[in-house]
Design an enzyme around this catalytic site. Structure first.
Site, short mmCIF file in Angstrom:
data_model
loop_
_atom_site.label_atom_id
_atom_site.label_comp_id
_atom_site.label_asym_id
_atom_site.label_seq_id
_atom_site.Cartn_x
_atom_site.Cartn_y
_atom_site.Cartn_z
N HIS A 223 59.87 -19.39 -32.44
CA HIS A 223 58.95 -18.48 -31.73
C HIS A 223 59.34 -17.01 -31.92
CE1 HIS A 223 61.71 -19.32 -28.01
NE2 HIS A 223 62.17 -18.32 -28.71
N HIS B 298 62.36 -14.91 -21.98
CA HIS B 298 63.47 -14.07 -22.44
C HIS B 298 63.57 -12.84 -21.53
CE1 HIS B 298 62.05 -16.42 -25.92
NE2 HIS B 298 63.25 -16.29 -26.44
N HIS C 107 70.12 -19.39 -35.11
CA HIS C 107 70.11 -17.92 -35.09
C HIS C 107 71.09 -17.38 -34.06
CE1 HIS C 107 67.01 -18.76 -31.99
NE2 HIS C 107 66.81 -17.48 -31.71
N GLU D 188 68.34 -22.89 -28.20
CA GLU D 188 66.90 -23.05 -27.92
C GLU D 188 66.38 -24.41 -28.41
OE1 GLU D 188 65.27 -18.42 -27.87
OE2 GLU D 188 64.90 -19.62 -29.67
C1 DHB Z 1 64.48 -13.55 -32.59
C2 DHB Z 1 64.37 -14.93 -32.40
C3 DHB Z 1 64.12 -15.46 -31.14
O1 DHB Z 1 64.02 -16.80 -30.88
C4 DHB Z 1 63.94 -14.62 -30.07
O2 DHB Z 1 63.63 -15.15 -28.88
C5 DHB Z 1 64.06 -13.23 -30.23
C6 DHB Z 1 64.33 -12.70 -31.50
C7 DHB Z 1 64.72 -12.94 -33.93
O3 DHB Z 1 65.08 -13.64 -34.88
O4 DHB Z 1 64.53 -11.73 -34.08
FE FE Z 2 63.89 -17.12 -28.48
#
Ligand code: DHB
Ligand code: FE
Length: 280
Positions: free
Chosen positions: A12, A59, A193, A240
């Site tokens: 997302h 978030h 990530h 996540e």
């Molecule tokens: C990014 C990925 C995410 O899941 C998020 O909530 C905020 C930023 C990103 O890769 O920039």
């Molecule tokens: Fe996220």
């Protein structure tokens, strides 16, 4: 009776919302990412779900350090896109399904899952970006959406096993709703990530693909992955992915894969996307 007809998983990343809204979804960088969703957009036009139960995380948009619900369900009529710093995205409001949402809340709570019930909140990229990826540009989302928010931001976050069990309880809840509804369950976030600290930018394609493999078929190994493995192998935000396990638990014993897409990188993140069907 309401039926769970499919499960959809998707990252997302907020940058995808920006790319989509600014018409950059066919450029060199974003083209290959969005192309992996073309199949799903066509499929959704045939499937026409009545309701999507959309598992995502907030978030720090609707909730902050003052209130940290582990699992929260939206029972409201309508949710507006949140202002995440640049003004709200110009996408349609999200229309809820209060009757089904209250039924699910009651069923889950009587099934020993103590849900937080939310009647009013704004929804951030965790929810609106997957809607754009699956439905494209539109004046109104083509189905009702029940938001189910999971705390994956502030530890302690729920275990993968707890998420899987919640998914199984969601299946019982939806299947006991008397109206004939076509319901999809979506799990969002991930894949690997890390947005912060010395390991920012970490991506682990091998681990992500193991995770994609095991979302399919009869295995339930993923529910037993401990938090420390997500942290070590997939970075601080890879956690996540436990939200995908809520969707997986809701699909029952066996799944069949209809569509699979993986691409790195997108912003700081590995993009993963699955469309699964329950095998009855
Ligand atoms: C990014 C990925 C995410 O899941 C998020 O909530 C905020 C930023 C990103 O890769 O920039
Ligand atoms: Fe996220």
């Amino acid at each position: 009776m309401a039926r769970i007809t499919a499960g959809v998983a998707s990252s997302h990343v907020p940058l995808l919302g920006v790319a989509h809204d600014m018409g950059k979804d066919k450029d060199d960088y974003f083209g290959p990412i969005f192309a992996g969703y073309d199949w799903t957009r066509e499929w959704e036009k045939q499937e026409k779900p009545d309701v999507v139960l959309l598992v995502y995380n907030d978030h720090a948009s609707a909730f902050d350090a003052n209130i940290i619900p582990t699992f929260a369900i939206g029972t409201g009529e309508r949710y507006r896109p949140a202002d995440e710093g640049w003004g709200p995205r110009k996408v349609p409001d999200v229309i809820g399904h209060p009757d089904l949402a209250w039924h699910i809340a009651q069923s889950l709570i009587l099934d020993d899952f103590d849900m937080t019930i939310i009647n009013e909140m704004d929804v951030d990229h965790g929810l609106t970006v997957p809607l754009s990826m699956m439905f494209g540009h539109t004046d109104a989302w083509p189905c009702k959406v029940i938001p189910l928010a999971v705390n994956v931001v502030t530890y302690p976050v729920p275990s993968g096993n707890r998420c899987w069990l919640l998914g199984e309880a969601i299946r019982r809840a939806i299947q006991s709703f008397p109206e004939d509804l076509n319901v999809q369950v979506w799990g969002t976030g991930g894949m690997s990530h890390q947005l912060q600290g010395p390991r920012a930018g970490l991506i682990n394609a091998e681990w992500d693909n193991m995770f994609l493999d095991k979302m399919i078929g009869t295995t339930d190994e993923l529910r037993h992955i401990p938090h420390i493995e997500y942290l070590r192998e997939t970075g601080s935000e890879g956690i996540e992915m436990v939200m995908w396990l809520i969707m997986r638990g809701a699909l029952g014993k066996e799944t069949r894969c209809l569509h699979r897409h993986y691409h790195v990188p997108c912003s700081n993140t590995a993009i993963g996307h699955l469309v699964l069907e329950p095998v009855e």
